[in-house]
Design a protein around this motif. Structure first.
Motif, PDB file in Angstrom:
ATOM      1  N   THR A  22      42.371  26.930  39.808  1.00 10.72           N
ATOM      2  CA  THR A  22      43.422  27.594  39.256  1.00 10.72           C
ATOM      3  C   THR A  22      43.388  28.703  37.957  1.00 10.72           C
ATOM      4  O   THR A  22      42.326  27.427  37.080  1.00 10.72           O
ATOM      5  N   GLU A  23      44.077  29.415  38.159  1.00 11.17           N
ATOM      6  CA  GLU A  23      43.480  30.698  37.178  1.00 11.17           C
ATOM      7  C   GLU A  23      44.574  31.576  36.384  1.00 11.17           C
ATOM      8  O   GLU A  23      44.792  31.946  37.624  1.00 11.17           O
ATOM      9  N   SER A  24      44.751  31.280  35.287  1.00 10.65           N
ATOM     10  CA  SER A  24      46.199  32.735  34.957  1.00 10.65           C
ATOM     11  C   SER A  24      44.530  33.799  34.338  1.00 10.65           C
ATOM     12  O   SER A  24      44.100  33.196  33.658  1.00 10.65           O
ATOM     13  N   ILE A  25      44.759  34.766  34.730  1.00  6.61           N
ATOM     14  CA  ILE A  25      44.893  35.711  33.445  1.00  6.61           C
ATOM     15  C   ILE A  25      45.583  36.615  32.393  1.00  6.61           C
ATOM     16  O   ILE A  25      46.915  36.706  33.268  1.00  6.61           O
ATOM     17  N   GLU A  26      45.523  36.445  30.787  1.00  7.28           N
ATOM     18  CA  GLU A  26      45.672  36.514  30.403  1.00  7.28           C
ATOM     19  C   GLU A  26      44.924  37.710  29.593  1.00  7.28           C
ATOM     20  O   GLU A  26      44.088  38.126  29.907  1.00  7.28           O
ATOM     21  N   ASP A  27      46.011  38.360  28.224  1.00  8.22           N
ATOM     22  CA  ASP A  27      45.447  39.577  28.110  1.00  8.22           C
ATOM     23  C   ASP A  27      44.577  39.164  27.373  1.00  8.22           C
ATOM     24  O   ASP A  27      43.899  40.109  26.821  1.00  8.22           O
ATOM     25  N   ASN A  28      44.486  38.157  26.496  1.00  9.81           N
ATOM     26  CA  ASN A  28      42.831  37.581  25.674  1.00  9.81           C
ATOM     27  C   ASN A  28      42.050  37.991  26.407  1.00  9.81           C
ATOM     28  O   ASN A  28      40.480  38.380  25.746  1.00  9.81           O
ATOM     29  N   GLN A  29      41.959  36.826  27.905  1.00 10.23           N
ATOM     30  CA  GLN A  29      40.692  37.137  28.070  1.00 10.23           C
ATOM     31  C   GLN A  29      40.557  38.432  28.764  1.00 10.23           C
ATOM     32  O   GLN A  29      38.994  39.483  28.580  1.00 10.23           O
ATOM     33  N   LEU A  30      41.288  39.729  29.419  1.00 11.68           N
ATOM     34  CA  LEU A  30      41.283  41.030  29.741  1.00 11.68           C
ATOM     35  C   LEU A  30      40.409  41.885  27.901  1.00 11.68           C
ATOM     36  O   LEU A  30      39.529  42.498  28.255  1.00 11.68           O
ATOM     37  N   PRO A  42      40.611  53.443  32.186  1.00 10.42           N
ATOM     38  CA  PRO A  42      42.734  53.441  31.641  1.00 10.42           C
ATOM     39  C   PRO A  42      43.003  52.974  33.213  1.00 10.42           C
ATOM     40  O   PRO A  42      44.212  52.217  32.175  1.00 10.42           O
ATOM     41  N   LEU A  43      42.695  51.991  34.471  1.00  9.44           N
ATOM     42  CA  LEU A  43      42.955  51.292  34.974  1.00  9.44           C
ATOM     43  C   LEU A  43      43.094  49.443  34.690  1.00  9.44           C
ATOM     44  O   LEU A  43      44.119  49.342  34.943  1.00  9.44           O
ATOM     45  N   TYR A  44      42.142  48.989  33.607  1.00 11.25           N
ATOM     46  CA  TYR A  44      42.757  47.827  33.073  1.00 11.25           C
ATOM     47  C   TYR A  44      43.599  48.083  32.177  1.00 11.25           C
ATOM     48  O   TYR A  44      43.831  47.183  31.662  1.00 11.25           O
ATOM     49  N   VAL A  59      45.376  46.581  36.454  1.00 11.90           N
ATOM     50  CA  VAL A  59      45.136  45.702  37.240  1.00 11.90           C
ATOM     51  C   VAL A  59      43.369  44.982  36.320  1.00 11.90           C
ATOM     52  O   VAL A  59      43.001  45.156  35.689  1.00 11.90           O
ATOM     53  N   VAL A  60      43.099  43.594  37.230  1.00 10.00           N
ATOM     54  CA  VAL A  60      42.317  42.908  36.344  1.00 10.00           C
ATOM     55  C   VAL A  60      40.670  43.518  37.223  1.00 10.00           C
ATOM     56  O   VAL A  60      40.084  43.796  38.008  1.00 10.00           O
ATOM     57  N   PRO A  61      39.525  43.797  35.873  1.00 12.91           N
ATOM     58  CA  PRO A  61      38.781  44.424  36.257  1.00 12.91           C
ATOM     59  C   PRO A  61      37.692  43.412  37.664  1.00 12.91           C
ATOM     60  O   PRO A  61      37.967  41.934  37.181  1.00 12.91           O
ATOM     61  N   SER A  62      37.553  43.448  37.990  1.00 13.60           N
ATOM     62  CA  SER A  62      36.738  42.716  39.171  1.00 13.60           C
ATOM     63  C   SER A  62      35.513  42.251  38.799  1.00 13.60           C
ATOM     64  O   SER A  62      35.185  41.364  39.323  1.00 13.60           O
ATOM     65  N   ILE A  63      35.100  42.261  38.263  1.00  3.54           N
ATOM     66  CA  ILE A  63      33.881  41.623  37.301  1.00  3.54           C
ATOM     67  C   ILE A  63      34.432  40.587  36.547  1.00  3.54           C
ATOM     68  O   ILE A  63      33.195  39.381  36.817  1.00  3.54           O
ATOM     69  N   MET A  64      35.061  40.675  35.816  1.00  3.74           N
ATOM     70  CA  MET A  64      36.241  39.461  35.681  1.00  3.74           C
ATOM     71  C   MET A  64      36.588  38.201  36.820  1.00  3.74           C
ATOM     72  O   MET A  64      36.547  37.096  36.236  1.00  3.74           O
ATOM     73  N   LEU A  65      36.174  38.351  38.053  1.00  2.00           N
ATOM     74  CA  LEU A  65      36.872  38.019  38.725  1.00  2.00           C
ATOM     75  C   LEU A  65      35.783  36.870  39.404  1.00  2.00           C
ATOM     76  O   LEU A  65      35.531  36.115  39.514  1.00  2.00           O
ATOM     77  N   MET A  66      34.787  37.693  39.316  1.00  2.55           N
ATOM     78  CA  MET A  66      32.634  37.274  39.441  1.00  2.55           C
ATOM     79  C   MET A  66      32.325  36.319  38.403  1.00  2.55           C
ATOM     80  O   MET A  66      31.884  34.945  38.263  1.00  2.55           O
ATOM     81  N   GLY A  67      33.642  36.741  37.604  1.00  2.00           N
ATOM     82  CA  GLY A  67      33.172  35.506  35.774  1.00  2.00           C
ATOM     83  C   GLY A  67      33.756  34.183  36.740  1.00  2.00           C
ATOM     84  O   GLY A  67      32.892  33.209  35.908  1.00  2.00           O
ATOM     85  N   ILE A  68      34.762  34.667  37.003  1.00  2.00           N
ATOM     86  CA  ILE A  68      35.870  33.134  36.983  1.00  2.00           C
ATOM     87  C   ILE A  68      34.892  32.300  38.195  1.00  2.00           C
ATOM     88  O   ILE A  68      34.953  31.086  37.828  1.00  2.00           O
ATOM     89  N   ASP A  93      42.938  42.524  47.920  1.00  2.00           N
ATOM     90  CA  ASP A  93      43.267  43.170  47.474  1.00  2.00           C
ATOM     91  C   ASP A  93      43.895  43.311  45.379  1.00  2.00           C
ATOM     92  O   ASP A  93      42.973  42.546  45.167  1.00  2.00           O
ATOM     93  N   PRO A  94      44.489  44.208  44.694  1.00  2.00           N
ATOM     94  CA  PRO A  94      43.980  44.508  43.321  1.00  2.00           C
ATOM     95  C   PRO A  94      44.639  42.574  42.939  1.00  2.00           C
ATOM     96  O   PRO A  94      45.588  42.677  43.155  1.00  2.00           O
ATOM     97  N   VAL A  95      44.211  42.617  41.476  1.00  2.00           N
ATOM     98  CA  VAL A  95      44.688  41.082  40.686  1.00  2.00           C
ATOM     99  C   VAL A  95      45.397  41.976  39.779  1.00  2.00           C
ATOM    100  O   VAL A  95      44.663  42.697  38.874  1.00  2.00           O
ATOM    101  N   TYR A  96      46.645  41.819  39.377  1.00  2.00           N
ATOM    102  CA  TYR A  96      47.376  42.441  38.189  1.00  2.00           C
ATOM    103  C   TYR A  96      47.163  41.265  36.959  1.00  2.00           C
ATOM    104  O   TYR A  96      46.927  40.395  37.385  1.00  2.00           O
TER     105      TYR A  96
END
Length: 151
Positions: A22-30, A42-44, A59-68, A93-96
């Motif tokens: 389980t992973e939470s997407i936080e501002d510092n990672q983005l 600008p979408l991110y 939305v969260v960049p797709s490559i970040m999800l691949m990185g997880i 679906d997009p991840v926010y």
């Protein structure tokens, strides 16, 4: 010299081996991702821009999800010393921002002739909505260091 932890070799992996993460997407990672890649989409990050799009919020960049996914493979299954050789992913679906995601990993094939394992990945958000599917082919570590003995 201290022995490093090495992941499972191909002989230690079986079809059906699994991992849940389980992973939470936080501002510092983005912000780290955007800074490292110099990705100014600008979408991110730009709330005013995104309000005018179908997404309505960043939305969260797709490559970040691949990185997880690749990080979990490097850390846990097969683990340290493994190498991703093929990656196929479908973003459903997009991840926010601030979403909590659950990633389910399962070894679906062990090919000892090619020294590669195939891992399926499915991720869902906190509402249990599927957001991505992936199939990752991984070459596990090919050697195993002996553990350091304290005598």
């Amino acid at each position: 010299m201290k022995a490093r932890k090495i992941g499972k070799t191909i002989d230690e992996i079986e079809e059906g081996d699994s991992l849940s993460l389980t992973e939470s997407i936080e501002d510092n990672q983005l912000l780290l991702y955007l800074g490292l890649t110099n990705d100014a989409n600008p979408l991110y990050i730009q709330h005013d821009f995104v309000k005018e799009t179908e997404y309505e919020r960043p939305v969260v960049p797709s490559i970040m999800l691949m990185g997880i996914i690749t990080s979990a493979i490097s850390k846990h299954l097969p683990g340290p010393g493994s190498h991703v050789v093929n990656f196929s992913i479908n973003f459903i679906d997009p991840v926010y921002h601030y979403e909590t995601l659950t990633f389910e990993f399962e070894v679906i094939k062990v090919d000892k002739m090619k020294d590669v394992v195939t891992i399926s990945v499915e991720a869902t958000n906190s509402e249990e909505k599927r957001i991505l599917d992936a199939v990752v082919m991984v070459k596990p570590p090919t050697f195993k260091l002996e553990e350091e003995t304290n005598e």
